[in-house]
Structures are given as structure tokens and as C-alpha cells.
Design an enzyme around this catalytic site. Structure first.
Site, PDB file in Angstrom:
ATOM      1  N   ASP A 102       0.864  -1.177   0.000  1.00 64.23           N
ATOM      2  CA  ASP A 102       0.000   0.000   0.000  1.00 64.23           C
ATOM      3  C   ASP A 102       0.901   1.228   0.000  1.00 64.23           C
ATOM      4  O   ASP A 102       1.966   1.217   0.621  1.00 64.23           O
ATOM      5  CB  ASP A 102      -0.900   0.014   1.238  1.00 64.23           C
ATOM      6  CG  ASP A 102      -2.024  -1.015   1.161  1.00 64.23           C
ATOM      7  OD1 ASP A 102      -2.457  -1.357   0.044  1.00 64.23           O
ATOM      8  OD2 ASP A 102      -2.484  -1.468   2.232  1.00 64.23           O
ATOM      9  N   ASP A 162      -7.039  -1.104  -4.718  1.00 60.61           N
ATOM     10  CA  ASP A 162      -8.075  -0.704  -3.762  1.00 60.61           C
ATOM     11  C   ASP A 162      -8.938   0.418  -4.335  1.00 60.61           C
ATOM     12  O   ASP A 162     -10.169   0.403  -4.210  1.00 60.61           O
ATOM     13  CB  ASP A 162      -7.454  -0.222  -2.443  1.00 60.61           C
ATOM     14  CG  ASP A 162      -6.639  -1.286  -1.744  1.00 60.61           C
ATOM     15  OD1 ASP A 162      -6.927  -2.480  -1.916  1.00 60.61           O
ATOM     16  OD2 ASP A 162      -5.699  -0.909  -1.017  1.00 60.61           O
TER      17      ASP A 162
END
Length: 191
Positions: free
Chosen positions: A138, A160
Site C-alpha cells: 500500500d 483498492d
């Protein structure tokens, strides 16, 4: 006979074309993650080395790993439980969604593209779950103004983002479809 073959080809093209989005999302997601892994050191609670400010402190690029699911839920589970819950279960869900996608002839164009975006994001994160033992990469970190008691939104990635945007589009497409069907039903009852 020829008309049936043409309709069959159109139906196949109608289903296959949106898969371009699935492939594009996977490629972009994996390239961005590879660049982050290569060029940005892993960010820890005690080190902010490698933080790239894109828009001051509002949007930053950092390098973190998520061994759990959204918002780091389940990070305290054992490795084996995490692998089953966060890798194999989503893999089964992706397979089921693919099966439904190809068997269903009722999805609209927007719904098909939305599903393919969701699949691309899901597969992008699954690749990390299976091939990156340290967890999903991330890297997008946003200031959240203390809303819901959070100073910063949980860090996320391209996959995401696409899942969220396409999920919203998918839901909106059903709302629009329901409104359209309701309007047609009213028009038919008025005739």
C-alpha cells in the site's frame, strides 16, 4: 443461421471487451507496487524515511505492507489463518464472480465494466497475497481531517481505488436500472 452466429459473436465480444479493464488494472497496479518496492523504503511507525509529499501533507506516497484486509483488520491472526481468510477465500470469490460474469446475460454494459474493474483490483491484491510474503503493498496516504477520529485515511493502492470506484459505479448502475424499469412500468400502466 448466420444471424444466430452474429448474435453469438456480439454476445462474446460484449463479455470479453471489458476484460481489457481487468488486465489494465492488474498491470498498472503491479507496476506501481513494483516501483514503490524498488524506490521507496518501507515506512515504519518510527521512521518517515522515503515519504514523498504529493500535495503537502494531504496526499503522500509511502511504502507500507498490509498483511490483513481493509483497514488492517485481522492483522493479529496467525499466518495460516490469514493465508486462508485473505488469500484463498478471496480467490474462490474471484472465481465465482468470473463464472457469474460469463453466465449472466442480463448485466448492462456499465455493470460489466464495473465488475471487470473490481476483478482487476481483486486479482492485483491477490497477486500480492500469494507472491509477497510481507503483505500487500500500500502506498497512497491521505489526510482525513480527523473525520471518524482518523487523522489519516488507511493507506491504500491502485487496486483498492479501482475496487471502490467500480463498486460505487456497480451499485449506481443498479439504482439507475431500477429507476428506469420503474419509469417504464409507470408508462406502460398509464397506456
Amino acid at each position: 443461421m448466420k444471424n444466430t452466429i452474429d448474435k453469438s459473436r456480439q454476445s462474446i465480444a460484449f463479455k470479453l471487451l471489458p476484460l481489457i479493464l481487468t488486465i489494465a488494472v492488474i498491470i498498472i497496479d503491479q507496476i506501481t507496487k513494483a516501483l514503490v518496492v524498488k524506490y521507496i523504503p518501507l515506512t515504519t511507525l518510527f521512521s518517515s524515511e522515503g515519504v514523498i509529499r504529493v500535495a503537502g501533507d494531504y496526499i503522500r506516497i509511502i511504502h507500507v505492507r498490509n498483511k490483513a484486509i481493509a483497514f488492517s483488520l485481522g492483522s493479529s491472526f496467525s499466518f495460516n489463518v490469514r493465508k486462508i481468510l485473505f488469500a484463498f477465500a478471496p480467490l474462490i470469490v474471484v472465481i465465482i464472480i468470473f463464472a457469474i460474469y460469463f453466465r449472466n446475460n442480463e448485466f448492462t454494459r456499465l455493470q460489466r465494466w464495473s465488475i471487470c474493474g473490481i476483478l482487476g483490483g481483486g486479482i492485483g491484491n491477490l497477486i500480492d497475497r500469494f507472491l509477497r510474503p510481507d503483505g500487500v503493498v500500500d502506498f497512497i496516504d491521505c489526510y482525513f481531517f480527523g473525520i471518524l477520529g482518523m487523522e489519516r485515511w488507511p493507506t491504500f493502492n491502485v487496486a483498492d481505488s479501482v475496487v471502490v470506484v467500480c463498486g460505487i459505479l456497480f451499485i449506481l448502475s443498479f439504482i439507475l436500472q431500477i429507476r428506469s424499469d420503474s419509469k417504464k412500468s409507470q408508462e406502460n400502466s398509464n397506456e
